[in-house]
Design an enzyme around this catalytic site. Structure first.
Site, PDB file in Angstrom:
ATOM      1  N   HIS A 160       0.796  -1.057  -0.147  1.00  0.00           N
ATOM      2  CA  HIS A 160       0.139   0.101   0.073  1.00  0.00           C
ATOM      3  C   HIS A 160       0.849   1.216   0.020  1.00  0.00           C
ATOM      4  O   HIS A 160       2.173   1.095   0.113  1.00  0.00           O
ATOM      5  CB  HIS A 160      -0.909   0.044   1.165  1.00  0.00           C
ATOM      6  CG  HIS A 160      -0.226  -0.177   2.464  1.00  0.00           C
ATOM      7  ND1 HIS A 160       0.702   0.794   2.962  1.00  0.00           N
ATOM      8  CD2 HIS A 160      -0.311  -1.232   3.253  1.00  0.00           C
ATOM      9  CE1 HIS A 160       0.965   0.199   4.083  1.00  0.00           C
ATOM     10  NE2 HIS A 160       0.600  -1.210   4.285  1.00  0.00           N
ATOM     11  N   GLY A 202       1.745   3.057   2.185  1.00  0.00           N
ATOM     12  CA  GLY A 202       2.804   3.128   3.301  1.00  0.00           C
ATOM     13  C   GLY A 202       4.293   2.775   2.872  1.00  0.00           C
ATOM     14  O   GLY A 202       5.207   3.081   3.047  1.00  0.00           O
ATOM     15  N   HIS A 203       4.074   1.459   2.276  1.00  0.00           N
ATOM     16  CA  HIS A 203       5.278   0.772   1.751  1.00  0.00           C
ATOM     17  C   HIS A 203       5.806   1.366   0.644  1.00  0.00           C
ATOM     18  O   HIS A 203       7.116   1.602   0.555  1.00  0.00           O
ATOM     19  CB  HIS A 203       4.889  -0.690   0.904  1.00  0.00           C
ATOM     20  CG  HIS A 203       4.442  -1.588   2.021  1.00  0.00           C
ATOM     21  ND1 HIS A 203       2.963  -1.975   1.978  1.00  0.00           N
ATOM     22  CD2 HIS A 203       5.189  -2.296   3.155  1.00  0.00           C
ATOM     23  CE1 HIS A 203       2.885  -2.972   2.959  1.00  0.00           C
ATOM     24  NE2 HIS A 203       3.982  -3.024   3.584  1.00  0.00           N
ATOM     25  N   GLY A 211       8.711   1.277   8.555  1.00  0.00           N
ATOM     26  CA  GLY A 211       7.592   1.849   9.002  1.00  0.00           C
ATOM     27  C   GLY A 211       7.473   2.214  10.535  1.00  0.00           C
ATOM     28  O   GLY A 211       7.810   1.128  11.242  1.00  0.00           O
ATOM     29  N   GLN A 214       8.434  -3.331  16.555  1.00  0.00           N
ATOM     30  CA  GLN A 214       9.461  -4.044  15.557  1.00  0.00           C
ATOM     31  C   GLN A 214      10.704  -3.458  15.175  1.00  0.00           C
ATOM     32  O   GLN A 214      11.862  -3.906  15.193  1.00  0.00           O
ATOM     33  CB  GLN A 214       8.733  -4.310  14.402  1.00  0.00           C
ATOM     34  CG  GLN A 214       9.301  -4.812  13.307  1.00  0.00           C
ATOM     35  CD  GLN A 214       8.625  -5.376  11.845  1.00  0.00           C
ATOM     36  OE1 GLN A 214       8.151  -6.398  11.939  1.00  0.00           O
ATOM     37  NE2 GLN A 214       8.736  -4.763  10.870  1.00  0.00           N
ATOM     38  N   SER A 266      -2.279  -0.407   6.363  1.00  0.00           N
ATOM     39  CA  SER A 266      -1.772  -1.736   6.633  1.00  0.00           C
ATOM     40  C   SER A 266      -2.522  -2.629   5.659  1.00  0.00           C
ATOM     41  O   SER A 266      -3.522  -2.624   5.167  1.00  0.00           O
ATOM     42  CB  SER A 266      -2.579  -2.025   8.192  1.00  0.00           C
ATOM     43  OG  SER A 266      -2.379  -3.507   8.078  1.00  0.00           O
TER      44      SER A 266
HETATM   45  O1  PAF Z   1       6.797  -5.330   8.721  1.00  0.00           O
HETATM   46  C1  PAF Z   1       6.859  -6.330   8.245  1.00  0.00           C
HETATM   47  O2  PAF Z   1       6.057  -6.383   6.871  1.00  0.00           O
HETATM   48  C2  PAF Z   1       7.567  -7.630   8.373  1.00  0.00           C
HETATM   49  O3  PAF Z   1       7.485  -7.975   9.678  1.00  0.00           O
HETATM   50  C3  PAF Z   1       9.050  -7.758   8.022  1.00  0.00           C
HETATM   51  C4  PAF Z   1       9.904  -6.579   8.486  1.00  0.00           C
HETATM   52  C5  PAF Z   1       8.950  -7.550   6.282  1.00  0.00           C
HETATM   53  C6  PAF Z   1       9.718  -9.062   8.392  1.00  0.00           C
HETATM   54  O4  PAF Z   1       8.943  -9.984   7.644  1.00  0.00           O
END
Ligand code: PAF
Length: 280
Positions: A34, A36-37, A147, A153, A185
């Site tokens: 999306h 965001g990516h 992100g 994370q 998301s």
């Molecule tokens: O944030 C994510 O999409 C996942 O946790 C990642 C960092 C690609 C690891 O699979």
């Protein structure tokens, strides 16, 4: 843009880049891309000569097998978006490529993983560390982009990078939101119309809580956020915590930290959404 499915082919291509002294930036994803990516990818493209994006739905980070099964997979559409964003290499390996044998490594991130996502999704961050370390080893980027929606994370990845002595700069990127405020998301696509309408209450409540902060003690504000979100019959808060943004440990008074972040996980129907806001 080249689509690659083996580590060997990826490294052959990246070795050529390295010989030409080209910088390599990396955006790890699980696909179902999306905006965001795409913002991460655009930044990676702008700051590096070569941009690698991985697309891999990592089984070891799913503590809920149903979530893994239902995770959206949209490789063709993802590749189209990545091409437009200027990505150089898409690395989309099959599971056997990343896990030719089970990964038995156990990471210990101490207190960082004892709270929030770490407490509610046992094994999740171990799986994230397994795959991200394998991807870092395969790509060997100079910079990697993550992100801030996945706030915990990001802290775990920073800690892993430090402990494993990776010479990789971890670049945090701001949350991208829909026009009504819902954090973008991949899981949002699984919401039905009613759930999607109600999901906006999550960000709305977090933003509102920022305004209330100076008038209410931490514990009271936490209660208010949980009660307000739970008023929607579609929503059920799993946790809401206000933590120090570096240690991720809950604070009990506003004076406890100069970097205060409110982090929430909410079930919207069957779909689990997370979001966070920073308090000043
Ligand atoms: O944030 C994510 O999409 C996942 O946790 C990642 C960092 C690609 C690891 O699979």
């Amino acid at each position: 843009m080249k689509i690659i499915s083996t580590i060997r082919e990826l490294q052959e291509n990246l070795n050529t880049c390295k010989k030409e002294n080209k910088t390599i930036g990396f955006v790890p994803t699980m696909g179902a891309l999306h905006q965001g990516h795409i913002e991460l990818v655009k930044r990676c493209v702008a700051e590096n000569d070569t941009c690698v994006v991985s697309i891999f739905v990592n089984p070891t980070q799913f503590n809920d097998k149903n979530d893994l099964l239902k995770y959206p997979r949209t490789l063709d559409a993802d590749c189209e978006l990545l091409k437009q964003a200027g990505c150089t290499y898409v690395f989309a390996p099959p599971a056997e490529e990343m896990y030719p044998e089970p990964d038995t490594r156990q990471f210990d991130f101490g207190l960082l993983e004892k709270v929030m996502e770490g407490a509610f999704r046992p094994g999740h961050f171990n799986g994230v560390a397994q795959i991200v370390s394998k991807l870092f080893d395969a790509v060997k980027p100079g910079k990697a982009y993550f992100g801030e929606k996945d706030f915990q994370q990001l802290a775990i990845i920073r800690e892993m990078t430090r402990r494993m002595n990776y010479r990789i700069e971890i670049i945090p990127c701001p949350i991208v939101r829909e026009s009504d405020g819902l954090a973008m998301s991949s899981r949002n696509t699984r919401l039905n119309n009613k759930e999607r309408q109600e999901a906006v209450l999550i960000s709305k409540t977090l933003f509102e809580s920022r305004k209330l902060k100076d008038r209410i003690p931490v514990e009271k504000l936490k209660e208010w956020v949980i009660e307000t979100i739970n008023k929607s019959p579609e929503l059920k808060v799993e946790y809401f915590d206000i933590v120090d943004g570096n240690t991720l440990q809950p604070i009990s008074s506003w004076e406890d930290s100069s970097f205060k972040v409110g982090c929430v996980a909410v079930f919207c129907g069957e779909v689990r959404l997370i979001d966070n806001v920073q308090y000043d």
